[in-house]
Design an enzyme around this catalytic site. Sequence first.
Site, PDB file in Angstrom:
ATOM      1  N   SER A 138       7.244  -4.173  10.350  1.00 21.24           N
ATOM      2  CA  SER A 138       7.271  -2.781  11.179  1.00 21.24           C
ATOM      3  C   SER A 138       7.501  -2.890  12.599  1.00 21.24           C
ATOM      4  CB  SER A 138       5.978  -1.949  10.706  1.00 21.24           C
ATOM      5  OG  SER A 138       4.666  -2.555  11.092  1.00 21.24           O
TER       6      SER A 138
ATOM      7  N   GLU B 192       2.116   0.021  -1.724  1.00 21.94           N
ATOM      8  CA  GLU B 192       2.900   0.989  -0.829  1.00 21.94           C
ATOM      9  C   GLU B 192       3.504   1.988  -1.496  1.00 21.94           C
ATOM     10  OE1 GLU B 192       5.083  -0.377   2.623  1.00 21.94           O
ATOM     11  OE2 GLU B 192       5.549   1.615   3.338  1.00 21.94           O
TER      12      GLU B 192
END
Length: 271
Positions: A52, A189
């Site tokens: 990320s 996730e």
Amino acid sequence: MSVQKEIKKVTTHTLQVMKSAGEKISMITAYDFSFAKIFDAAGIDIILVGDSASNVMAGHETTLPITLDQMIYHAQSVVRGVNRCLVVVDMPFGYYQSNSEIALASAIKIMKETGGHSVKLEGGEEALDSVKKIVSAGIPVMGHLGLTPQSIYKFGTYTVRAKEIDEAAKLKKDALLLQEAGAFAIVLEKIPAALAKEVSESLHIPTIGIGAGGSCDGQVLVMHDMLGINVEFKPRFLRKYLNLYEQIDGAVKQYISDVKSSDFPNENEQY
Ligand code: KIV
């Protein structure tokens, strides 16, 4: 006394003990020395040097562009700030998918050049050979199932995964396969909470959830999201612990005004 306070350094074994003791695991992303130092001193169990970084540090729309060398730079900086927590480094897109030899070479480069303690990669059955190969070289591997952002162009959207029976069945199977292949933990996730509960209960290794409900063995959040730096990102699962964007905005505006008005520096702020 909690398991994590009894020991000095958090290891993959510690996480296993925490799961067995029913103690939840805390994980947060970090990409640099200064934040890693704060998070480690605060008592976080795991720092994830997430890909990320591609979004929140480099400003890319997806996680795909970040390179292995860029991940290594972030991980080196994080490791310098850490005394106690476990550091997991994401394997970036393109450095493990093609075959297990390449995956192992990437994992070894990460371990050698960063001082990190483990790697994370996305995918289930497709990634098994790589997971086995890396684990057999003595490198701990964390899996990542559900919404796997490196596959965004396959999914087409960042919406909740595994709502349908077939995808949920594949995810359950993948989780067991990753465990058998030697993964020490799995990130789940953006999947339904009930599915995450079932998977967490079926495994002896810990699950770390993000948008996967409260039954996972631990939770992870991206630091820019939970600190309120990234204001545009407001998914239902996110709890914002600070509004840093507003605070930084206010501080920088005040600084600009103080400089312009010659209020800064004053007599005590000079030599
Ligand atoms: O890269 C990342 O930050 C991650 C978390 C969202 C789990 O993989």
